[in-house]
Design a protein around this motif. Structure first.
Motif, mmCIF file in Angstrom:
data_model
loop_
_atom_site.group_PDB
_atom_site.id
_atom_site.type_symbol
_atom_site.label_atom_id
_atom_site.label_comp_id
_atom_site.label_asym_id
_atom_site.label_seq_id
_atom_site.Cartn_x
_atom_site.Cartn_y
_atom_site.Cartn_z
ATOM 1 N N ARG A 243 -8.782 3.443 45.948
ATOM 2 C CA ARG A 243 -8.438 3.447 44.533
ATOM 3 C C ARG A 243 -9.709 3.212 43.729
ATOM 4 N NH1 ARG A 243 -4.893 5.777 45.994
ATOM 5 N NH2 ARG A 243 -2.675 5.326 46.051
ATOM 6 N N PHE A 244 -9.753 3.752 42.508
ATOM 7 C CA PHE A 244 -10.893 3.544 41.625
ATOM 8 C C PHE A 244 -10.510 2.542 40.544
ATOM 9 C CE2 PHE A 244 -11.985 8.186 42.657
ATOM 10 C CZ PHE A 244 -12.744 7.804 43.756
ATOM 11 N N ILE A 245 -11.278 1.489 40.427
ATOM 12 C CA ILE A 245 -11.091 0.490 39.379
ATOM 13 C C ILE A 245 -12.400 0.387 38.613
ATOM 14 C CG2 ILE A 245 -10.582 -1.927 38.848
ATOM 15 C CD1 ILE A 245 -8.848 -2.014 41.348
ATOM 16 N N ASN A 246 -12.363 0.758 37.345
ATOM 17 C CA ASN A 246 -13.574 0.827 36.526
ATOM 18 C C ASN A 246 -14.630 1.719 37.176
ATOM 19 O OD1 ASN A 246 -12.524 -0.929 34.549
ATOM 20 N ND2 ASN A 246 -13.193 -2.726 35.730
ATOM 21 N N GLY A 247 -14.180 2.752 37.867
ATOM 22 C CA GLY A 247 -15.094 3.692 38.484
ATOM 23 C C GLY A 247 -15.569 3.306 39.861
ATOM 24 N N TYR A 248 -15.308 2.080 40.263
ATOM 25 C CA TYR A 248 -15.747 1.622 41.579
ATOM 26 C C TYR A 248 -14.671 1.878 42.622
ATOM 27 C CZ TYR A 248 -19.648 -0.942 39.460
ATOM 28 O OH TYR A 248 -20.802 -1.278 38.805
ATOM 29 N N GLN A 249 -15.107 2.220 43.839
ATOM 30 C CA GLN A 249 -14.158 2.340 44.946
ATOM 31 C C GLN A 249 -13.625 0.969 45.315
ATOM 32 O OE1 GLN A 249 -14.812 4.757 48.663
ATOM 33 N NE2 GLN A 249 -14.966 2.749 49.614
#
Length: 806
Positions: free
Chosen positions: A151-157
């Motif tokens: 999942r991406f959270i604020n663009g981070y994996q």
């Protein structure tokens, strides 16, 4: 298998839904319908599965056993329907009952049994073995959790547990009666028998139960059903513990055992992670060998001295290399063979496929760890190494100074690739270039020692899944045009070459591509909220994220185009949609930074009205087989841009070529073989050649800093990463900036940038001539039959395994 008409299938679904859920069909959920259809198909398959096993028991053919840590099989319902000849009837029956077949099939969760090309290749190979009537089976691990759900959270994996077994898996059958016991650790005592032979006694070992779960592998419309056997690690039941402390120790011990088949590729950056990986690898090979030998004894009923006549074991990369010393242990300690006889048998049974030249992927395990976990195996590996090195010293004096680079045990580590080469009768690469690099660079000393052992088997993909099933519109057009023989004989796709200038056919081909793009655009909007231009070039890079695969080069090109459009919004370019799909290993910091960069660039580009929608960037979460089946039919441009000499083969290049995408790539892996088939005008090639890359590594003449200083485009992009519009927040991407310059750009992103940009401009120009582009697309489709895994398996069967069709 019986032929089903639509009405029979309708009745079967209604009946099964009522019997399983006590519901009428109009009350059933789509998930219940999925399980009902799966049960019908499973029941239909079972008869052929039983007959196939009985046939092998009766005829005792030589069989191949494919050992792999990964089997990325994807969803099986639709594949099993297709191969058993029930697909079209089922589709029509579901529609008649008011269900969308696509939605029913989407209820199936992808099994978390693999991660990338290695596992997908293994799955394609099993399909082709069954479809070509070859007696071949897979052996792997039944991981309770896949590698991770991305999942991406604020663009981070962000990595979430991939508990794919949360709901019942309808295709597996547990075989408790075939469970085997395994032992780790402990102490080994070598005792002399009366006849002078040695006997092994073990004390204080950790005992594990390996329980097999069998999954059917259905051949295409031929009544053959082979087996994928997956092993689950379970504790051995102990009835009671004397006190609370013993009880909790027992629970902790049970948990450690269950971890062996807990997760695919546990992080091996720690000692604990390394130990778990070794346990997994030994668990796979000992369970599988016990099963193979048991079947041999019950079916063949001959001394194991004849084992190579009936059994061949293919090691898929280095992970199962411990099978070599384990078979030696079984032959000597359990069967009473002497060393020389056991070694002769072993080296006629095993064949090894190498999938990489990257040093970090050629596994090495600390001696102390193997000694602790597998004390008897270490003794055998040590003896293998001693005899091998002595053989070089006495028989090949010209290689004496190479012994430290060839020894199985060196630098306090056991080199698994060297063990696999020494203990196998065949060592194959997976593309012509890759095999040449193995022979002339990476393993050249072994090639001098065993010149007849090395061979090439270029990878392949099963066209039944990646064209017939994933792209039914295109498959139907092909069948309407040249007949259906190509489905069993994929090389007959070349008959399409006569239509490369046929305007009505090309128009239909273009309409199919456009409809596939429309479908993907809908999915992208639903999954991400991003609206993409269906008329734009769908520029696709989907693969594991690694520096050598150079997703960074791709996103640098996106930034370059964005900069050009910001300076000149009227710039005449074909709109582009850049589509990424990739997972980075959880501990691979740099790769995760690249993911964050791509998502950051996407956020900037997709929300800038000044570029008038000419660029869109989409990074789709949780790339897997099911997602690939959505993306690949819609791809216009296939990004295969690895540093030349680093990608062993690639199979994504084959899948997208088969679906009409044109390749932009380096002369690496199977790209070279694609180029040789389709011709220079029908592929976009750029960049350094492998020999140029090798020379740069050897002579050290390359200077990334010089390229950075002299190319304003590159310096601008890097500055934007360091302190510009993409890196404003706490110098967010300074690590990428400094990494490229401080390590001298080890994968030559800056060196290949100019050629990549120029070649992308050629793509833009070519796409503006629709009929010519479609003709190039058709030429790629027509030549893609060469890359069917049916061809690859045929080459393995005749060139390595020496097995016959049944």
């Amino acid at each position: 298998m019986t032929k089903w008409n639509v009405d029979e299938f309708v009745q079967a679904i209604v009946s099964k839904t009522e019997s399983q859920y006590e519901k009428k069909i109009d009350e059933a959920t789509i998930n219940e319908v999925y399980y009902a259809v799966s049960a019908i198909v499973s029941q239909e398959i079972t008869g052929s599965w039983t007959k196939t096993k009985e046939s092998y028991q009766k005829n005792n053919p030589k069989q191949v056993y494919y050992l792999s840590m990964e089997f990325l099989i994807g969803g099986l319902l639709e594949s099993n329907l297709l191969n058993s000849g029930m697909w079209e009837s089922c589709n029509q029956a579901l529609v008649k009952l008011g269900f969308d077949p696509v939605e029913v099939y989407r209820q199936e969760r992808d099994p978390g049994l693999g991660n990338g090309g290695l596992g997908r290749l293994a799955a394609c190979f099993l399909d082709s073995m069954a479809s070509l009537h070859y007696p071949g089976h897979g052996y792997g691990i039944r991981y309770r959790y896949g590698m991770f759900e991305q999942r991406f959270i604020n663009g981070y994996q962000t990595e979430l547990p991939d508990f794919w077994l949360k709901n019942p898996y309808p295709w597996e059958t547990r075989r408790d009666e075939e469970a085997v016991y395994i032992e780790f650790g402990g102490t080994v005592h070598m005792l002399k028998r009366n006849d002078g032979s040695l006997e092994c006694k073990y004390e204080n070992t950790d005992k594990v139960l390996a329980v097999p779960y069998d999954v059917p592998v259905v051949g295409y419309k031929n009544q053959v059903v082979n087996t994928l056997r997956l092993w689950s690690a379970e504790p051995i039941f102990v009835s009671s513990q004397s006190n609370t402390e013993d009880y909790y120790r027992h629970l902790e011990h049970n948990h450690s055992i269950e971890q062996i088949s807990g997760i695919l590729y546990p992080d091996d950056s720690s000692e604990e992670g390394k130990r778990l990986r070794i346990k997994q690898q030994y668990f796979l090979v000992i369970s599988s060998l016990k099963s193979i030998v048991k079947d041999y004894k019950s079916n063949v009923r001959k001394s194991l001295i004849h084992l190579p006549d009936y059994v061949v074991i293919q090691i898929n990369d280095t992970h199962p290399s411990l099978a070599i010393p384990e078979l030696m242990r079984m032959l000597m300690d359990e069967e009473g063979f002497g060393w020389d006889t056991a070694w002769r048998i072993t080296t006629k049974v095993f064949a090894y496929t190498n999938h990489t030249i990257l040093s970090e992927a050629l596994e090495k395990w600390p001696i102390a760890m193997i000694k602790s976990l597998l004390p008897r195996l270490y003794m055998i590996i040590d003896e293998i190494n001693e005899r091998f090195c002595q053989g070089i010293w006495f028989d090949h004096p010209e290689l004496r100074d190479k012994i430290p680079d060839m020894a199985v045990i060196a630098d306090n580590q056991i080199h698994m690739a060297r063990l696999a080469i020494v203990g196998s009768f065949s060592v194959n690469g997976v593309a012509k270039l890759h095999t040449e690099i193995i022979k002339t660079q990476e393993m050249k000393d072994f090639y001098k020692l065993y010149p007849n052992r090395f061979n090439n088997k270029t990878n392949g993909i099963t066209h039944r899944r990646w064209l017939v099933m994933a792209n039914p519109r295109l498959a139907n057009l092909i069948t309407e045009t040249i007949g259906s023989r190509w489905i069993k004989h994929p090389r007959e796709l070349t008959h399409l070459l006569r239509y490369t200038k046929n305007r009505p056919f090309l128009e239909k081909l273009g309409q199919i591509k456009q409809q596939n793009k429309k479908d993907l655009a809908k999915y992208i909007h639903k999954a991400t909220g991003i609206v993409v231009d269906e008329q734009s070039i769908f520029d696709v890079q989907i693969k594991r994220l690694h520096e050598y695969k150079r997703q960074l080069l791709n996103i640098f090109h996106v930034i370059y185009l964005y900069n050009e459009l910001k300076e000149n919004p009227q710039l005449d370019i074909v709109p582009r949609t850049f589509i990424f799909g990739a997972k980075a290993a959880p501990s691979y910091y740099f790769a995760k930074e690249v993911i964050k960069l791509i998502n950051t660039v996407a956020s900037v580009v997709n929300h800038d009205p000044s570029i008038k929608g000419k660029l869109k960037v989409v990074f789709l979460e949780n790339y897997n087989v099911s997602l690939a089946e959505k993306i690949i039919p819609a791809a216009d441009l296939s990004e295969q841009i690895s540093t030349a000499g680093k990608e062993a083969s690639g199979t994504g290049n084959m899948k997208m070529m088969m679906n009409g995408a044109l390749t932009i790539g380096t002369l690496d892996g199977a790209n070279i073989e694609i180029k040789n088939l389709v011709g220079d005008p029908n592929i976009f090639i750029f960049g350094l050649r492998s020999e140029e890359v090798f020379n740069y590594y050897q002579n050290g003449e390359y200077s990334a800093n010089e390229t950075y200083q002299n190319d304003e485009r590159i310096s601008r992009i890097l500055h934007q990463l360091r302190d510009g519009i993409f890196g404003q927040q706490d110098l967010e991407f300074k690590d990428i900036y400094y990494h490229i310059l401080s390590t001298n750009d080890p994968y030559f992103i800056l060196e290949d940038f100019d050629g990549y940009v120029e070649t992308q401009q050629l793509v833009d120009q070519a796409y503006q001539h629709e009929s010519k582009w479609l003709s190039k697309s058709l030429i790629n489709i027509a030549h893609s039959g060469k890359f069917s895994s049916d061809r690859t398996i045929q080459e393995y069967a005749t060139g390595i395994w020496r097995i016959e069709k049944q």
